[in-house]
Design a protein around this motif. Sequence first.
Motif, PDB file in Angstrom:
ATOM      1  N   SER A 185       5.958  -1.388  11.152  1.00  0.00           N
ATOM      2  CA  SER A 185       4.799  -1.711  10.368  1.00  0.00           C
ATOM      3  C   SER A 185       4.834  -3.209   9.758  1.00  0.00           C
ATOM      4  O   SER A 185       5.853  -3.575   9.447  1.00  0.00           O
ATOM      5  CB  SER A 185       4.218  -0.732   9.360  1.00  0.00           C
ATOM      6  OG  SER A 185       5.310  -0.397   8.490  1.00  0.00           O
ATOM      7  N   TRP A 198       3.427  -5.468   6.321  1.00  0.00           N
ATOM      8  CA  TRP A 198       3.031  -5.195   4.956  1.00  0.00           C
ATOM      9  C   TRP A 198       2.991  -6.633   4.434  1.00  0.00           C
ATOM     10  O   TRP A 198       3.633  -7.640   4.883  1.00  0.00           O
ATOM     11  CB  TRP A 198       3.839  -4.327   4.176  1.00  0.00           C
ATOM     12  CG  TRP A 198       4.338  -3.293   4.781  1.00  0.00           C
ATOM     13  CD1 TRP A 198       4.893  -2.740   5.720  1.00  0.00           C
ATOM     14  CD2 TRP A 198       3.845  -1.898   4.021  1.00  0.00           C
ATOM     15  NE1 TRP A 198       4.817  -1.455   5.928  1.00  0.00           N
ATOM     16  CE2 TRP A 198       4.428  -0.738   4.974  1.00  0.00           C
ATOM     17  CE3 TRP A 198       3.128  -1.537   2.816  1.00  0.00           C
ATOM     18  CZ2 TRP A 198       4.182   0.503   4.623  1.00  0.00           C
ATOM     19  CZ3 TRP A 198       3.135  -0.234   2.738  1.00  0.00           C
ATOM     20  CH2 TRP A 198       3.639   0.701   3.556  1.00  0.00           C
ATOM     21  N   PHE A 237       0.068  -2.070   2.657  1.00  0.00           N
ATOM     22  CA  PHE A 237      -0.079  -1.850   4.101  1.00  0.00           C
ATOM     23  C   PHE A 237      -1.047  -2.753   5.056  1.00  0.00           C
ATOM     24  O   PHE A 237      -1.930  -2.607   4.289  1.00  0.00           O
ATOM     25  CB  PHE A 237      -0.007  -0.461   4.518  1.00  0.00           C
ATOM     26  CG  PHE A 237      -0.332  -0.314   5.992  1.00  0.00           C
ATOM     27  CD1 PHE A 237       1.053  -0.316   6.781  1.00  0.00           C
ATOM     28  CD2 PHE A 237      -1.206   0.657   6.628  1.00  0.00           C
ATOM     29  CE1 PHE A 237       0.852  -0.131   8.206  1.00  0.00           C
ATOM     30  CE2 PHE A 237      -1.198   0.710   7.797  1.00  0.00           C
ATOM     31  CZ  PHE A 237      -0.368   0.331   8.755  1.00  0.00           C
ATOM     32  N   THR A 295      -3.328   4.666   6.713  1.00  0.00           N
ATOM     33  CA  THR A 295      -1.916   4.673   6.245  1.00  0.00           C
ATOM     34  C   THR A 295      -0.967   4.535   7.236  1.00  0.00           C
ATOM     35  O   THR A 295      -1.410   4.602   8.477  1.00  0.00           O
ATOM     36  CB  THR A 295      -1.842   6.146   5.667  1.00  0.00           C
ATOM     37  OG1 THR A 295      -2.061   6.933   6.645  1.00  0.00           O
ATOM     38  CG2 THR A 295      -2.679   6.386   4.341  1.00  0.00           C
ATOM     39  N   PRO A 296       0.162   4.035   7.142  1.00  0.00           N
ATOM     40  CA  PRO A 296       1.206   3.952   8.115  1.00  0.00           C
ATOM     41  C   PRO A 296       1.437   5.301   8.642  1.00  0.00           C
ATOM     42  O   PRO A 296       1.362   6.339   8.296  1.00  0.00           O
ATOM     43  CB  PRO A 296       2.512   3.496   7.553  1.00  0.00           C
ATOM     44  CG  PRO A 296       2.254   3.890   5.925  1.00  0.00           C
ATOM     45  CD  PRO A 296       0.645   3.857   5.872  1.00  0.00           C
ATOM     46  N   TYR A 325       9.156   6.693  10.353  1.00  0.00           N
ATOM     47  CA  TYR A 325       7.982   5.817  10.437  1.00  0.00           C
ATOM     48  C   TYR A 325       7.995   4.764  11.448  1.00  0.00           C
ATOM     49  O   TYR A 325       9.298   4.364  11.874  1.00  0.00           O
ATOM     50  CB  TYR A 325       7.995   5.175   9.083  1.00  0.00           C
ATOM     51  CG  TYR A 325       7.253   5.664   7.901  1.00  0.00           C
ATOM     52  CD1 TYR A 325       5.929   5.839   7.578  1.00  0.00           C
ATOM     53  CD2 TYR A 325       7.830   6.541   7.134  1.00  0.00           C
ATOM     54  CE1 TYR A 325       5.408   6.219   6.450  1.00  0.00           C
ATOM     55  CE2 TYR A 325       7.409   7.342   5.801  1.00  0.00           C
ATOM     56  CZ  TYR A 325       6.001   6.972   5.752  1.00  0.00           C
ATOM     57  OH  TYR A 325       5.620   7.824   4.687  1.00  0.00           O
ATOM     58  N   THR A 374      -5.595  -0.439   2.028  1.00  0.00           N
ATOM     59  CA  THR A 374      -4.779   0.786   2.694  1.00  0.00           C
ATOM     60  C   THR A 374      -3.781   1.718   1.486  1.00  0.00           C
ATOM     61  O   THR A 374      -3.970   1.318   0.438  1.00  0.00           O
ATOM     62  CB  THR A 374      -3.754   0.046   3.771  1.00  0.00           C
ATOM     63  OG1 THR A 374      -2.966  -0.772   2.875  1.00  0.00           O
ATOM     64  CG2 THR A 374      -4.702  -0.649   4.796  1.00  0.00           C
TER      65      THR A 374
END
Length: 243
Positions: A77, A79, A141, A57-58, A74, A117
């Motif tokens: 990241s 995606w 993700f 997971t992020p 967060y 993910t």
Amino acid sequence: MLCVRTAFRHVHCSSKNLQTLRVSRHFTAYYWSDTETEPESRMFKAVKNFFSPEIETPEYSIIEQNEEYELREYTSSKWVSSQVESMTYSKAGSTMFWRLFKYIQGNNVKEQKIAMTAPVTMHVKPGAGPACENTFTMSFFVPKEYHDDPAKPKAEEVFLTEFPKRQVYVRSFSGFSNEEKWLSEAQKLAESLGDKDDFHKDFFYTAGYDSPFKLFNRRNEIWFIVKDQDKLSHDSDDSEHQR
């Protein structure tokens, strides 16, 4: 107001290889098979094993937390995403899920198989009126090991998305969800934020973490994005969730 008409339901797809399994009255599992008559035991195994217990997971940190919501930050990241305009969440979701599933199964320029993910997110941008089409963007993700050079999709309707570091208001809830439940929980998050005006109100995200076969301790979330922190960059388009 989000323009939706039906709860999660059995959706028929034109591809003969797209099979379905009714999991509950709220959720139908979709899976890709090599034949139209694959035994149910093989199908069950394919869908059940799709989400690993150790799923990636992020990364985020919690800035604020209470009984109603969390404020998270967060890290940046990457995606992989797809976008559909539709009247219904469920129909849009089934279309995009299989586009993205095929990408992680090797339908990319590197022919690389990529682990599933979580969460599977859906960016929901309501249409202009009650008989409108809404814009839905689903994203998986990308595992962190591929962030430096993620495989480019082969399919035109699939694209890579980069999320910068940003803050998100999050409401969590359990159980199986559907369009009505997502909207109800989004309204509860809005009410819990009271007079706060630091988040976007013209769109929101849903986030699901679990296999459709997980019956207990399910994790679902509604995300409201704090303003001025959600500028995204695509391979060929810098506007948010547009192709």
